[in-house]
Design an enzyme around this catalytic site. Structure first.
Site, PDB file in Angstrom:
ATOM      1  N   ALA A  61      45.709  22.475 -84.169  1.00  0.00           N
ATOM      2  CA  ALA A  61      45.953  23.397 -83.051  1.00  0.00           C
ATOM      3  C   ALA A  61      45.605  22.724 -81.729  1.00  0.00           C
ATOM      4  CB  ALA A  61      45.109  24.638 -83.247  1.00  0.00           C
ATOM      5  N   GLY A 100      45.082  22.440 -88.112  1.00  0.00           N
ATOM      6  CA  GLY A 100      46.385  23.058 -88.348  1.00  0.00           C
ATOM      7  C   GLY A 100      47.406  22.081 -88.901  1.00  0.00           C
ATOM      8  N   GLU A 103      46.761  22.114 -92.390  1.00  0.00           N
ATOM      9  CA  GLU A 103      47.078  23.437 -92.935  1.00  0.00           C
ATOM     10  C   GLU A 103      48.566  23.601 -93.195  1.00  0.00           C
ATOM     11  OE1 GLU A 103      44.461  26.947 -91.547  1.00  0.00           O
ATOM     12  OE2 GLU A 103      44.635  25.603 -89.843  1.00  0.00           O
ATOM     13  N   GLU A 123      37.688  22.345 -88.047  1.00  0.00           N
ATOM     14  CA  GLU A 123      37.503  23.527 -87.187  1.00  0.00           C
ATOM     15  C   GLU A 123      36.038  23.880 -86.996  1.00  0.00           C
ATOM     16  OE1 GLU A 123      39.825  23.188 -89.431  1.00  0.00           O
ATOM     17  OE2 GLU A 123      41.726  23.932 -88.655  1.00  0.00           O
ATOM     18  N   VAL A 374      15.602  -7.910 -80.194  1.00  0.00           N
ATOM     19  CA  VAL A 374      14.271  -8.403 -80.570  1.00  0.00           C
ATOM     20  C   VAL A 374      13.208  -7.454 -80.002  1.00  0.00           C
ATOM     21  CG1 VAL A 374      15.074 -10.792 -80.698  1.00  0.00           C
ATOM     22  CG2 VAL A 374      14.054  -9.965 -78.569  1.00  0.00           C
ATOM     23  N   LYS A 381      12.088 -11.089 -74.606  1.00  0.00           N
ATOM     24  CA  LYS A 381      13.531 -10.867 -74.425  1.00  0.00           C
ATOM     25  C   LYS A 381      14.109 -11.909 -73.473  1.00  0.00           C
ATOM     26  CE  LYS A 381      14.127  -6.062 -75.697  1.00  0.00           C
ATOM     27  NZ  LYS A 381      14.961  -5.993 -76.889  1.00  0.00           N
TER      28      LYS A 381
HETATM   29  N1  COA Z   1      44.352  19.615 -79.044  1.00  0.00           N
HETATM   30  C1  COA Z   1      44.600  19.162 -77.802  1.00  0.00           C
HETATM   31  N2  COA Z   1      44.304  17.920 -77.374  1.00  0.00           N
HETATM   32  C2  COA Z   1      43.732  17.119 -78.278  1.00  0.00           C
HETATM   33  C3  COA Z   1      43.454  17.515 -79.590  1.00  0.00           C
HETATM   34  C4  COA Z   1      43.789  18.832 -79.968  1.00  0.00           C
HETATM   35  N3  COA Z   1      43.564  19.310 -81.203  1.00  0.00           N
HETATM   36  N4  COA Z   1      42.879  16.493 -80.238  1.00  0.00           N
HETATM   37  C5  COA Z   1      42.799  15.487 -79.361  1.00  0.00           C
HETATM   38  N5  COA Z   1      43.320  15.862 -78.181  1.00  0.00           N
HETATM   39  C6  COA Z   1      43.444  15.066 -76.958  1.00  0.00           C
HETATM   40  C7  COA Z   1      42.085  14.611 -76.472  1.00  0.00           C
HETATM   41  O1  COA Z   1      41.495  15.592 -75.647  1.00  0.00           O
HETATM   42  C8  COA Z   1      42.435  13.358 -75.729  1.00  0.00           C
HETATM   43  O2  COA Z   1      42.907  13.743 -74.471  1.00  0.00           O
HETATM   44  P1  COA Z   1      42.641  12.820 -73.184  1.00  0.00           P
HETATM   45  O3  COA Z   1      43.350  11.532 -73.471  1.00  0.00           O
HETATM   46  O4  COA Z   1      43.194  13.615 -72.083  1.00  0.00           O
HETATM   47  O5  COA Z   1      41.156  12.641 -73.129  1.00  0.00           O
HETATM   48  C9  COA Z   1      43.594  12.793 -76.517  1.00  0.00           C
HETATM   49  O6  COA Z   1      44.130  13.878 -77.275  1.00  0.00           O
HETATM   50  C10 COA Z   1      43.213  11.696 -77.474  1.00  0.00           C
HETATM   51  O7  COA Z   1      42.175  12.188 -78.307  1.00  0.00           O
HETATM   52  P2  COA Z   1      41.009  11.265 -78.794  1.00  0.00           P
HETATM   53  O8  COA Z   1      40.089  12.097 -79.594  1.00  0.00           O
HETATM   54  O9  COA Z   1      40.462  10.530 -77.638  1.00  0.00           O
HETATM   55  O10 COA Z   1      41.836  10.249 -79.687  1.00  0.00           O
HETATM   56  P3  COA Z   1      41.401   9.453 -80.961  1.00  0.00           P
HETATM   57  O11 COA Z   1      42.517   8.544 -81.248  1.00  0.00           O
HETATM   58  O12 COA Z   1      40.036   8.905 -80.806  1.00  0.00           O
HETATM   59  O13 COA Z   1      41.278  10.524 -82.155  1.00  0.00           O
HETATM   60  C11 COA Z   1      41.912  12.411 -83.443  1.00  0.00           C
HETATM   61  C12 COA Z   1      42.392  11.196 -82.614  1.00  0.00           C
HETATM   62  C13 COA Z   1      43.108  13.244 -83.825  1.00  0.00           C
HETATM   63  C14 COA Z   1      41.197  11.918 -84.707  1.00  0.00           C
HETATM   64  C15 COA Z   1      40.912  13.227 -82.597  1.00  0.00           C
HETATM   65  O14 COA Z   1      41.524  13.505 -81.364  1.00  0.00           O
HETATM   66  C16 COA Z   1      40.450  14.529 -83.167  1.00  0.00           C
HETATM   67  O15 COA Z   1      39.629  14.569 -84.064  1.00  0.00           O
HETATM   68  N6  COA Z   1      40.951  15.642 -82.588  1.00  0.00           N
HETATM   69  C17 COA Z   1      40.460  16.960 -82.888  1.00  0.00           C
HETATM   70  C18 COA Z   1      41.000  17.492 -84.166  1.00  0.00           C
HETATM   71  C19 COA Z   1      40.547  18.912 -84.368  1.00  0.00           C
HETATM   72  O16 COA Z   1      39.408  19.276 -84.182  1.00  0.00           O
HETATM   73  N7  COA Z   1      41.497  19.758 -84.773  1.00  0.00           N
HETATM   74  C20 COA Z   1      41.222  21.109 -85.072  1.00  0.00           C
HETATM   75  C21 COA Z   1      41.573  21.977 -83.937  1.00  0.00           C
HETATM   76  S1  COA Z   1      41.128  23.641 -84.355  1.00  0.00           S
END
Ligand code: COA
Length: 648
Positions: A61, A100, A103, A123, A374, A381
């Site tokens: 989501a 999602g 899901e 989530e 260290v 250091k």
């Molecule tokens: N919705 C909206 N934006 C999201 C998002 C989501 N579910 N997940 C990530 N983004 C955005 C981040 O805010 C970030 O935005 P920015 O570039 O403006 O800062 C961008 O996508 C990249 O995300 P980031 O987490 O930095 O990338 P990553 O490559 O390190 O990791 C994921 C990718 C998918 C593993 C990680 O973003 C993640 O775990 N997202 C959340 C998943 C989640 O909780 N989903 C359940 C929602 S209920």
């Protein structure tokens, strides 16, 4: 862009393309339902594949939509549309399929993933439960124990585990997309396996109840893990459609909870921490080989963290005996991770194979980044840093893991100080997620950007801090520990302070934590700083008195508590010692309520935080919250002290 519908011969391919992470925003949900409809109407199509562009199948989501009511179609409607499709739908999963994204994949008629795919329902980390049918479909595919575990912990699993527990049907050998099309075609005309119609497997009620109770204890005040687990268990007794309605209602209630808002703030804070106007345009250097100098607990932990993240690591000690002791620490660290289930046996062997341990500094000669870890003493250091400088290439980045010394002073020992900065890990470095990247006056943007990028590759949260004694974390820690000591002298007892903060959500109170880490290190530091201490400032000598009695914490069996058979016990001798100190300071002791203890601790944190912001040591208030959450055990689900105090 967004959703495209194409054809691969007789298979319709629905491609999600919503950079950067294919979040399932409202437009994507509309597009998916629409594309499914079209594919079902098209008589030349026999089956459907849902795939994604980019590196991520879907991050789930769109969290940016969580502050407003959900607009139809909801994620659950998309999942239902997929499951009810008359033509077989196969999810072709690469990269991360989270929330999602996972899901709706669960509602497809089959799932195929590439070997590197990661799946999960995170989530709970946002104070939520899955709201698109995940709590009801997952147990039908994977059983209740696995579903409770995944929903309540939010942990990600790899493709092999996913196959093993039955949430995917196949791992692609080579070409995911082609194999997904073949699989989809093979299901055409066959009876479709609709996840909601699968009978939930039998389960042991007592074992699950015990798991949920344990989860509640481990959640330390957070509601979502238990709520998620209980929702999963509804699959055992409530018809599917009714359970979906319950799930959605609970999801919507939790979405507006204080816990969820706090965790959304932390989610944003973690991403904001990577952004710095002066670093955003700097290109991080490629780093492959890491040198760690010093194989104590810190050095060993840092080595393990890098090796697990896939780097080659050379750990250098000053002689063979010290190298042997470093090897023991590495083995012990790996064994602990394996015991606690954090590392599988193959991953441990794999990480170990990337580590070299040597009794000579020369071992780090060809490394791209050398971290000095260290003993935290200026002269030691300085001499190690100049030895490293004379040994390594002119391009190599050099970092110090000092906790308290000023990296600006240490920079003077490094030829080419633009390639030098602080990289401050927290113990145990293989587990704690915080890394403070400390700016020295001379550090180049490239150096800092490299260390920040590396923190992310380690799966850690890198926070940039200015150079001063203690940086962000230890400055704040010193301030609130001082406040706790004031309360001890004014009338509180160590177990009361610990209990108040543990009830607030800390895994361990400050005195129990101090006993675990050892009281002698900070005692040595206080003795060194005694001459320069301002005599007009209040000073509580309880910790010094404990150390004078040889009470160094758990390692000596006694500290703020006494330890017997691994149990932490209140010690009357400590109470007497504290009361004597109050008397000597002419303080008449009074009682403290848990609320008062927490309020005073939080106030001291926020006051010091404001000073750090004013001095420019911290770039933003949310960075301070991250430091406390990931380095000091502040409960993430409360957002952070600065957040709660409304400091931005
Ligand atoms: N919705 C909206 N934006 C999201 C998002 C989501 N579910 N997940 C990530 N983004 C955005 C981040 O805010 C970030 O935005 P920015 O570039 O403006 O800062 C961008 O996508 C990249 O995300 P980031 O987490 O930095 O990338 P990553 O490559 O390190 O990791 C994921 C990718 C998918 C593993 C990680 O973003 C993640 O775990 N997202 C959340 C998943 C989640 O909780 N989903 C359940 C929602 S209920």
């Amino acid at each position: 862009m967004a959703i495209t519908l194409a054809k691969n011969s007789d298979v319709a391919v629905i491609l999600i393309d919503n950079p950067p992470v294919n979040a399932i925003a409202h437009t994507i949900r509309i597009g998916l339902v629409d594309a499914l409809y079209q594919a079902n109407e098209d008589t030349s199509v026999v089956a459907i594949v849902i795939a994604s562009a980019g590196d991520t199948f879907s991050a789930g989501a769109d969290v940016r939509e969580f502050d407003a009511p959900t607009r139809a179609p909801a994620l659950g409607d998309v999942s239902n549309a997929i499951e009810l499709s008359n033509k077989p739908v196969v999810a072709a999963i690469h990269g991360a399929a989270l929330g999602g994204g996972f899901e709706f994949a669960l509602s497809a008629h089959a799932r195929i993933a590439d070997a590197g795919a990661r799946l999960g329902l995170p989530e709970v980390k946002l104070g939520l439960i899955p709201g698109g049918g995940g709590t009801q479909r997952l147990p039908r595919l994977a059983g209740f124990a696995a579903a409770v575990d995944l929903v309540a912990t939010g942990r990600e699993i790899g493709a092999h585990e996913a196959l093993q527990i039955g949430v995917i049907d196949r791992i692609a050998d080579e070409a995911l997309f082609q194999e997904a099309c073949t699989l989809a075609r093979s299901l055409a005309g066959r009876m479709l396996r609709r996840t909601s119609t699968i009978s939930p497997p039998p389960f042991g009620q007592d074992a699950i109840e015990k798991t949920i109770l344990d989860l509640g204890k481990r959640a330390r005040g957070q509601d979502a893990p238990t709520a998620g687990a209980r929702m999963v268990m509804r699959a055992a007794c409530v018809p599917f459609q009714d359970a979906l309605r319950e799930e959605l209602a609970l999801f919507n209630t939790l979405k507006t909870s204080d816990e969820a808002k706090s965790l959304r703030y932390v989610f944003g804070a973690e991403r904001a921490a990577r952004k710095h106007a002066d670093l955003d345009h700097a290109t991080p250097r490629p780093v492959h080989r890491i040198g760690v100098v010093g194989g104590g607990l810190m050095g060993a932990g840092i080595t393990i963290a890098f090796a697990i993240a896939g780097f080659r690591v050379e750990l250098a000690e000053q002689n063979d005996a010290a190298a042997a002791s470093a090897t023991e620490k590495l083995n012990a660290g790996f064994a602990r991770m394996a015991r606690s289930g954090r590392l599988t046996e193959p991953s441990r062997a794999d990480a170990l194979s990337r580590i070299g341990v040597s009794g000579e500094l020369r071992a780090v000669q060809h490394c791209d980044l050398i971290i000095e870890a260290v003993y935290d003493d200026l002269a030691v250091k300085q001499s190690v840093l100049s030895a490293i400088t004379s040994l390594v290439g002119a391009d190599a980045i050099i970092a110090t893991n000092t906790s308290y010394l000023d990296p600006n002073v240490l920079a003077q020992s490094v030829a080419g100080p633009q390639r030098f900065a602080g990289m401050h890990f927290f113990s145990p470095a293989n587990l704690m997620r915080l890394v403070e990247v400390v700016r020295t006056d001379s550090a180049s943007s490239e150096t800092l950007a490299t260390l920040l990028a590396l923190s992310k590759r380690l799966g850690k949260v890198g926070v940039v801090a200015g150079s001063c004694e203690g940086f962000i974390g230890n400055r704040i820690f010193t301030a609130y520990r001082r406040e706790c000591d004031f309360m001890l002298e004014d009338g509180a007892l160590p177990h009361e302070v610990d209990a108040a903060l543990e009830a607030f959500g800390y895994p361990m109170g400050p005195y129990a934590a101090n006993d675990l880490a050892g009281l002698d290190i900070s005692w040595a530091r206080r003795k060194r700083g005694a001459a320069s201490r301002d005599p007009s400032q209040r000073y509580v000598a309880i910790a010094d008195k404990l150390c004078e009695q040889g009470r160094f914490g758990q390692k000596s069996g006694k500290g703020y508590y006494r330890y017997e058979g691994g149990r932490r016990l209140i010690d009357d001798d400590v109470i007497t010692l504290i009361e004597d100190e109050s008397r000597a300071a002419r303080i008449s002791r009074r009682t403290f309520t848990p609320d008062e203890i927490v309020t005073r601790v939080m106030r001291s944190i926020v006051d010091e935080g404001r000073r750090l912001l004013a001095e420019g040591i911290a770039a933003r208030a949310s960075d301070i919250d991250l430091v406390l959450i990931h380095g000091y055990g502040y409960p993430a689900w409360r957002g952070g002290p600065m957040y709660r105090a409304g400091v931005h």
